[in-house]
Design a protein around this motif. Structure first.
Motif, PDB file in Angstrom:
ATOM      1  N   GLY A  10       0.823  -1.216   0.000  1.00  0.00           N
ATOM      2  CA  GLY A  10       0.000   0.000   0.000  1.00  0.00           C
ATOM      3  C   GLY A  10       0.849   1.254   0.000  1.00  0.00           C
ATOM      4  O   GLY A  10       0.541   2.216  -0.712  1.00  0.00           O
ATOM      5  N   LYS A  11       1.909   1.260   0.789  1.00  0.00           N
ATOM      6  CA  LYS A  11       2.811   2.412   0.811  1.00  0.00           C
ATOM      7  C   LYS A  11       3.502   2.589  -0.533  1.00  0.00           C
ATOM      8  O   LYS A  11       3.653   3.705  -1.029  1.00  0.00           O
ATOM      9  CB  LYS A  11       3.859   2.252   1.910  1.00  0.00           C
ATOM     10  N   ILE A  68       2.394   1.601  -3.514  1.00  0.00           N
ATOM     11  CA  ILE A  68       1.410   2.081  -4.489  1.00  0.00           C
ATOM     12  C   ILE A  68       1.122   3.554  -4.269  1.00  0.00           C
ATOM     13  O   ILE A  68       1.016   4.336  -5.218  1.00  0.00           O
ATOM     14  CB  ILE A  68       0.128   1.231  -4.409  1.00  0.00           C
ATOM     15  N   GLY A  69       1.004   3.972  -3.015  1.00  0.00           N
ATOM     16  CA  GLY A  69       0.763   5.385  -2.718  1.00  0.00           C
ATOM     17  C   GLY A  69       1.891   6.276  -3.200  1.00  0.00           C
ATOM     18  O   GLY A  69       1.655   7.336  -3.784  1.00  0.00           O
ATOM     19  N   LEU A  70       3.128   5.860  -2.970  1.00  0.00           N
ATOM     20  CA  LEU A  70       4.271   6.661  -3.431  1.00  0.00           C
ATOM     21  C   LEU A  70       4.360   6.703  -4.947  1.00  0.00           C
ATOM     22  O   LEU A  70       4.678   7.745  -5.530  1.00  0.00           O
ATOM     23  CB  LEU A  70       5.563   6.113  -2.835  1.00  0.00           C
ATOM     24  N   ILE A  71       4.061   5.591  -5.600  1.00  0.00           N
ATOM     25  CA  ILE A  71       4.061   5.575  -7.067  1.00  0.00           C
ATOM     26  C   ILE A  71       3.004   6.528  -7.597  1.00  0.00           C
ATOM     27  O   ILE A  71       3.253   7.276  -8.560  1.00  0.00           O
ATOM     28  CB  ILE A  71       3.840   4.141  -7.587  1.00  0.00           C
ATOM     29  N   LEU A  72       1.820   6.555  -6.983  1.00  0.00           N
ATOM     30  CA  LEU A  72       0.766   7.467  -7.429  1.00  0.00           C
ATOM     31  C   LEU A  72       1.162   8.923  -7.218  1.00  0.00           C
ATOM     32  O   LEU A  72       0.903   9.783  -8.072  1.00  0.00           O
ATOM     33  CB  LEU A  72      -0.542   7.157  -6.698  1.00  0.00           C
ATOM     34  N   ILE A  73       1.808   9.211  -6.102  1.00  0.00           N
ATOM     35  CA  ILE A  73       2.223  10.594  -5.831  1.00  0.00           C
ATOM     36  C   ILE A  73       3.294  11.048  -6.821  1.00  0.00           C
ATOM     37  O   ILE A  73       3.246  12.158  -7.354  1.00  0.00           O
ATOM     38  CB  ILE A  73       2.693  10.737  -4.374  1.00  0.00           C
ATOM     39  N   VAL A  79      -2.400   9.835  -1.613  1.00  0.00           N
ATOM     40  CA  VAL A  79      -2.480  10.188  -0.192  1.00  0.00           C
ATOM     41  C   VAL A  79      -3.479   9.277   0.525  1.00  0.00           C
ATOM     42  O   VAL A  79      -3.207   8.800   1.639  1.00  0.00           O
ATOM     43  CB  VAL A  79      -2.869  11.674  -0.035  1.00  0.00           C
ATOM     44  N   ILE A  80      -4.608   8.995  -0.108  1.00  0.00           N
ATOM     45  CA  ILE A  80      -5.589   8.105   0.501  1.00  0.00           C
ATOM     46  C   ILE A  80      -5.005   6.704   0.684  1.00  0.00           C
ATOM     47  O   ILE A  80      -5.176   6.069   1.728  1.00  0.00           O
ATOM     48  CB  ILE A  80      -6.875   8.070  -0.352  1.00  0.00           C
ATOM     49  N   THR A  81      -4.284   6.232  -0.324  1.00  0.00           N
ATOM     50  CA  THR A  81      -3.668   4.905  -0.221  1.00  0.00           C
ATOM     51  C   THR A  81      -2.625   4.864   0.890  1.00  0.00           C
ATOM     52  O   THR A  81      -2.555   3.899   1.656  1.00  0.00           O
ATOM     53  CB  THR A  81      -3.019   4.515  -1.565  1.00  0.00           C
ATOM     54  N   LEU A  82      -1.828   5.924   0.996  1.00  0.00           N
ATOM     55  CA  LEU A  82      -0.841   5.969   2.084  1.00  0.00           C
ATOM     56  C   LEU A  82      -1.510   6.003   3.457  1.00  0.00           C
ATOM     57  O   LEU A  82      -1.068   5.329   4.391  1.00  0.00           O
ATOM     58  CB  LEU A  82       0.064   7.183   1.922  1.00  0.00           C
ATOM     59  N   ARG A 131      -2.864   3.202   8.467  1.00  0.00           N
ATOM     60  CA  ARG A 131      -3.912   2.859   9.409  1.00  0.00           C
ATOM     61  C   ARG A 131      -3.982   1.348   9.629  1.00  0.00           C
ATOM     62  O   ARG A 131      -4.201   0.877  10.737  1.00  0.00           O
ATOM     63  CB  ARG A 131      -5.263   3.356   8.894  1.00  0.00           C
ATOM     64  N   GLY A 132      -3.743   0.589   8.568  1.00  0.00           N
ATOM     65  CA  GLY A 132      -3.797  -0.866   8.672  1.00  0.00           C
ATOM     66  C   GLY A 132      -2.703  -1.426   9.552  1.00  0.00           C
ATOM     67  O   GLY A 132      -2.866  -2.465  10.178  1.00  0.00           O
ATOM     68  N   LYS A 133      -1.552  -0.778   9.616  1.00  0.00           N
ATOM     69  CA  LYS A 133      -0.442  -1.269  10.431  1.00  0.00           C
ATOM     70  C   LYS A 133      -0.709  -1.042  11.915  1.00  0.00           C
ATOM     71  O   LYS A 133      -0.260  -1.814  12.756  1.00  0.00           O
ATOM     72  CB  LYS A 133       0.833  -0.560   9.999  1.00  0.00           C
ATOM     73  N   GLN A 134      -1.443   0.014  12.265  1.00  0.00           N
ATOM     74  CA  GLN A 134      -1.718   0.311  13.667  1.00  0.00           C
ATOM     75  C   GLN A 134      -2.746  -0.640  14.254  1.00  0.00           C
ATOM     76  O   GLN A 134      -2.671  -0.995  15.417  1.00  0.00           O
ATOM     77  CB  GLN A 134      -2.233   1.748  13.816  1.00  0.00           C
TER      78      GLN A 134
END
Length: 69
Positions: A8-9, A11-16, A57-60, A65-68
Motif C-alpha cells: 500500500g505504501k 502504491i501510494g508513493l508511485i501514485l504521488i 495520499v488516501i492509499t498511504l 492505518r492498517g499497520k496500527q
C-alpha cells in the motif's frame, strides 16, 4: 482484496510521483508558448495530477492505518 501495508505504501508513493510527473508535463505545456494545444494539456495535466495525488495520499493513509490496527 487485501494488500499488505508495504504494498500500500509503495502504491501510494508511485501514485504521488506519477502525479508529480503529470504536473510537470502540464507546467511544461503551459510554458511552451508556440504550442497550439497547450491550454488543454495544461488543464488535463493539472486535473490528472490532482486526482493521482489524492489517490496516493488516501492509499498511504489507509496503509498506515492498517499497520496500527
Amino acid at each position: 482484496m487485501k494488500i499488505s501495508t508495504d504494498t500500500g505504501k509503495a502504491i501510494g508513493l508511485i501514485l504521488i510521483y506519477t502525479a508529480l510527473l503529470f504536473f510537470l508535463i502540464g507546467v511544461a505545456a503551459h510554458l511552451k508558448s508556440d504550442f497550439h494545444s497547450r491550454a488543454l494539456i495544461f488543464r488535463a495535466g493539472l486535473v490528472t495530477a490532482a486526482v493521482l495525488a489524492a489517490l496516493g495520499v488516501i492509499t498511504l493513509l489507509f496503509s498506515w492505518r492498517g499497520k496500527q490496527g
